[in-house]
Motif scaffolding. Structure first.
Motif, PDB file in Angstrom:
ATOM      1  N   SER A   1       0.414   4.100  -2.773  1.00 53.94           N
ATOM      2  CA  SER A   1       0.177   5.509  -2.446  1.00 53.94           C
ATOM      3  C   SER A   1       1.108   6.411  -3.239  1.00 53.94           C
ATOM      4  O   SER A   1       0.704   7.495  -3.692  1.00 53.94           O
ATOM      5  CB  SER A   1       0.374   5.760  -0.952  1.00 53.94           C
TER       6      SER A   1
ATOM      7  N   SER B   1      -8.603   5.077   1.092  1.00 57.17           N
ATOM      8  CA  SER B   1      -7.469   5.268   0.178  1.00 57.17           C
ATOM      9  C   SER B   1      -7.842   4.868  -1.240  1.00 57.17           C
ATOM     10  O   SER B   1      -7.451   5.537  -2.203  1.00 57.17           O
ATOM     11  CB  SER B   1      -6.257   4.461   0.644  1.00 57.17           C
ATOM     12  N   THR B   2      -8.603   3.802  -1.373  1.00 63.64           N
ATOM     13  CA  THR B   2      -9.091   3.389  -2.691  1.00 63.64           C
ATOM     14  C   THR B   2     -10.013   4.463  -3.255  1.00 63.64           C
ATOM     15  O   THR B   2      -9.911   4.839  -4.430  1.00 63.64           O
ATOM     16  CB  THR B   2      -9.844   2.045  -2.582  1.00 63.64           C
TER      17      THR B   2
ATOM     18  N   THR C   1       0.810  -1.217   0.000  1.00 59.55           N
ATOM     19  CA  THR C   1       0.000   0.000   0.000  1.00 59.55           C
ATOM     20  C   THR C   1       0.852   1.280   0.000  1.00 59.55           C
ATOM     21  O   THR C   1       0.427   2.289  -0.563  1.00 59.55           O
ATOM     22  CB  THR C   1      -0.972   0.007   1.197  1.00 59.55           C
TER      23      THR C   1
ATOM     24  N   MET D   1      -4.978  -1.107  -4.828  1.00 59.89           N
ATOM     25  CA  MET D   1      -5.657  -0.767  -3.571  1.00 59.89           C
ATOM     26  C   MET D   1      -6.948  -1.562  -3.400  1.00 59.89           C
ATOM     27  O   MET D   1      -7.270  -1.963  -2.280  1.00 59.89           O
ATOM     28  CB  MET D   1      -5.928   0.735  -3.502  1.00 59.89           C
TER      29      MET D   1
ATOM     30  N   LEU E   1      -6.795  -3.396  -0.097  1.00 59.83           N
ATOM     31  CA  LEU E   1      -7.593  -2.742   0.940  1.00 59.83           C
ATOM     32  C   LEU E   1      -9.092  -2.914   0.770  1.00 59.83           C
ATOM     33  O   LEU E   1      -9.849  -2.671   1.699  1.00 59.83           O
ATOM     34  CB  LEU E   1      -7.276  -1.237   0.962  1.00 59.83           C
TER      35      LEU E   1
END
Length: 195
Positions: A51, A90-91, A47, A80, A84
């Protein structure tokens, strides 16, 4: 997000600083170096690496390198979603970025689909109470407002701007630049509607 020596984190922060100063070439270099470090230390699907990929996409978008931005956003989004889940904030931040990309290309249906997906995801992930305290969700509301306004859907635009205004008022206060801009947008819509 820190590897053993923290070099990647420092590069990321330096990249953000350059990006905030509109020194996009320097930001791009810092994000690329950070990405290489994260990929080497943690793997390309970690991740932290993803990012950095998203951050590079933002820089490419700001530079007008839309094909490169799209590639970065696609990679970040796929990674992501896998790491996730599709509804992680974040996605969803990457989904919103995709909406901005589509909007800039005049792909309004695709932009709306991305913005709606992001907003609905934020609402589910955060709850209606907490969404007003999450800046990326408020930015998505503004993006939807802009999209609706450009399409002549003034009632929908006003609803999005009003929701974003309430959130920014809670988050930053009524005198914030964000609230002032949204008040201007709402007044502009009202004048178009003869209110």
């Amino acid at each position: 997000m820190v590897t053993d020596d923290g070099m990647e984190w420092a590069l990321y922060n330096l990249g953000r600083l350059y990006a905030n100063q509109d020194k996009l070439d320097e930001a791009e270099k810092m994000f690329q170096r950070a990405l290489q470090g994260y990929e080497k230390a943690l793997g390309p699907d970690h991740t932290s690496a993803l990012s950095m990929v998203n951050s590079l996409g933002i820089v490419y978008f700001s530079q007008g390198k839309l094909d490169e931005a799209k590639k970065m956003y696609q990679r970040a989004l796929q990674g992501m979603e896998k790491a996730l889940g599709p509804d992680h904030t974040s996605t969803l931040n990457t989904v919103n970025n995709f909406g901005n990309l589509y909007l800039s290309q005049g792909k309004l249906d695709e932009a709306e689909e991305m913005f709606q997906r992001a907003l609905q995801g934020y609402e589910q992930a955060l709850g209606l109470e907490n969404i007003t305290r999450y800046r990326p969700a408020l930015i998505t509301m503004c993006n939807l407002g802009d999209l609706f306004a450009s399409q002549g859907h003034l009632d929908e635009a006003k609803e999005m701007y009003s929701r974003a205004h309430a959130g920014f008022q809670t988050l930053l206060g009524l005198s914030s630049d964000e609230c002032q801009e949204l008040e201007y947008n709402i007044a502009s819509l009202d004048s178009k509607q003869g209110k």
